[in-house]
Motif scaffolding. Structure first.
Motif, PDB file in Angstrom:
ATOM      1  N   ARG A   1       0.720  -1.083  -0.152  1.00 17.13           N
ATOM      2  CA  ARG A   1       0.087  -0.070   0.194  1.00 17.13           C
ATOM      3  C   ARG A   1       0.815   1.278  -0.001  1.00 17.13           C
ATOM      4  O   ARG A   1       0.494   2.135  -0.796  1.00 17.13           O
ATOM      5  CB  ARG A   1      -0.870  -0.071   1.279  1.00 17.13           C
ATOM      6  CG  ARG A   1      -1.943   1.285   1.370  1.00 17.13           C
ATOM      7  CD  ARG A   1      -1.521   2.391   2.082  1.00 17.13           C
ATOM      8  NE  ARG A   1      -2.536   3.307   2.381  1.00 17.13           N
ATOM      9  CZ  ARG A   1      -2.078   4.589   2.446  1.00 17.13           C
ATOM     10  NH1 ARG A   1      -1.075   4.753   2.801  1.00 17.13           N
ATOM     11  NH2 ARG A   1      -3.229   5.319   2.778  1.00 17.13           N
TER      12      ARG A   1
ATOM     13  N   ILE B   1       0.900   3.778  -3.294  1.00 19.54           N
ATOM     14  CA  ILE B   1       0.314   4.918  -3.174  1.00 19.54           C
ATOM     15  C   ILE B   1       1.497   6.251  -3.550  1.00 19.54           C
ATOM     16  O   ILE B   1       1.076   7.295  -4.137  1.00 19.54           O
ATOM     17  CB  ILE B   1      -0.415   5.264  -1.624  1.00 19.54           C
ATOM     18  CG1 ILE B   1      -1.610   4.268  -1.451  1.00 19.54           C
ATOM     19  CG2 ILE B   1      -0.698   6.939  -1.383  1.00 19.54           C
ATOM     20  CD1 ILE B   1      -2.654   4.576  -2.740  1.00 19.54           C
TER      21      ILE B   1
ATOM     22  N   MET C   1       1.917   6.226  -7.086  1.00 25.03           N
ATOM     23  CA  MET C   1       0.671   6.859  -7.665  1.00 25.03           C
ATOM     24  C   MET C   1       0.514   8.379  -7.355  1.00 25.03           C
ATOM     25  O   MET C   1       0.203   8.872  -8.316  1.00 25.03           O
ATOM     26  CB  MET C   1      -0.687   6.106  -7.099  1.00 25.03           C
ATOM     27  CG  MET C   1      -2.067   6.498  -7.841  1.00 25.03           C
ATOM     28  SD  MET C   1      -3.359   5.699  -7.222  1.00 25.03           S
ATOM     29  CE  MET C   1      -3.184   6.491  -5.342  1.00 25.03           C
TER      30      MET C   1
ATOM     31  N   VAL D   1      -6.759   5.404  -4.156  1.00 25.36           N
ATOM     32  CA  VAL D   1      -6.869   5.120  -5.749  1.00 25.36           C
ATOM     33  C   VAL D   1      -8.099   5.657  -6.309  1.00 25.36           C
ATOM     34  O   VAL D   1      -7.983   6.127  -7.497  1.00 25.36           O
ATOM     35  CB  VAL D   1      -7.076   3.637  -5.774  1.00 25.36           C
ATOM     36  CG1 VAL D   1      -7.332   3.070  -7.242  1.00 25.36           C
ATOM     37  CG2 VAL D   1      -5.703   3.134  -5.142  1.00 25.36           C
ATOM     38  N   ARG D   2      -9.016   5.905  -5.597  1.00 25.31           N
ATOM     39  CA  ARG D   2     -10.450   6.515  -6.371  1.00 25.31           C
ATOM     40  C   ARG D   2     -10.039   7.941  -6.636  1.00 25.31           C
ATOM     41  O   ARG D   2     -10.512   8.485  -7.650  1.00 25.31           O
ATOM     42  CB  ARG D   2     -11.454   6.262  -5.081  1.00 25.31           C
ATOM     43  CG  ARG D   2     -12.721   7.015  -5.675  1.00 25.31           C
ATOM     44  CD  ARG D   2     -13.683   7.281  -4.628  1.00 25.31           C
ATOM     45  NE  ARG D   2     -13.347   8.274  -3.583  1.00 25.31           N
ATOM     46  CZ  ARG D   2     -13.301   9.257  -3.684  1.00 25.31           C
ATOM     47  NH1 ARG D   2     -13.743  10.129  -4.545  1.00 25.31           N
ATOM     48  NH2 ARG D   2     -12.965   9.996  -2.481  1.00 25.31           N
TER      49      ARG D   2
END
Length: 211
Positions: free
Chosen positions: A125, A129, A132, A193-194
């Motif tokens: 995670r 993240i 991302m 992520v959303r």
């Protein structure tokens, strides 16, 4: 009263707006980040010293971990408040965060104090993240949410409790604190992520509209 402008009458002109200077590399926020990076190998040595099960050395390792977590709270705050944000800090700060947490989790799992799947979930995670955030940084910034801050607090508390050689009720309590940390890790990760998908779609729509 005269209608002559103050500048023409020899009055004082208003000072021009001060130019905001870029932050220097060597500032207190970056120094704290570098201290956190340097604490990582020291923490590992303390954690694994004498086989990794000596309560005294585990206490020293906990102190190093706690200092790293405290500097994490201060360097970002100082950078934003006193305009000390630098390109180095933007890159080094998340790396330092993941390095100290990753080192602690891997050491705990290597010593069989923490299941490897817990370490895998948290590291997957955290690294995912971070990558991302860089993926969408050209479009926008994903701000740290309240849930993300709670996740960081829960992770730090749980890992700190596992580093200490706790026994009795406290040893049972740390299991539940880690369980909360894992749940927050997954839930906040899905929320980020959303947000990243929404940002990418918004950026793609903007690019299409300007073509």
């Amino acid at each position: 009263m005269t209608d002559v402008p103050a500048s023409a009458a020899g009055g004082h002109r208003r000072p021009a707006a001060a130019t905001v200077r870029p932050a220097r590399l060597w500032n207190i926020a970056n120094i704290l980040t570098m201290v956190r990076l340097l604490l990582v190998p020291g923490f590992v040595l303390l954690m694994l010293h004498n086989g990794g099960y000596d309560p005294a050395w585990r206490s020293f390792a906990w102190a190093a971990f706690a200092i790293a977590m405290i500097t994490d709270l201060f360097d970002g705050h100082l950078a934003r408040r006193y305009n000390l944000v630098t390109d180095f800090g933007k890159i080094a700060d998340p790396i330092a965060d993941k390095a100290i947490m990753g080192a602690a989790l891997i050491c705990l799992s290597a010593l069989s104090d923490l299941p490897w799947w817990v370490t895998g979930v948290i590291l997957f995670r955290e690294i995912g993240i971070t990558l991302m955030r860089f993926w969408v940084i050209r479009i926008g910034v994903i701000p740290a949410s309240r849930g993300g801050k709670m996740k960081t607090l829960a992770q730090g508390t749980a890992v700190g409790m596992y580093i200490l050689a706790l026994t009795g009720p406290l040893a049972s309590l740390r299991f539940w604190v880690m369980a909360v940390a894992v749940v927050l890790t997954v839930v906040t990760g899905l929320d980020y992520v959303r947000q990243a998908i929404v940002l990418r779609r918004a950026g793609r729509t903007t690019e299409e509209a300007t073509q």
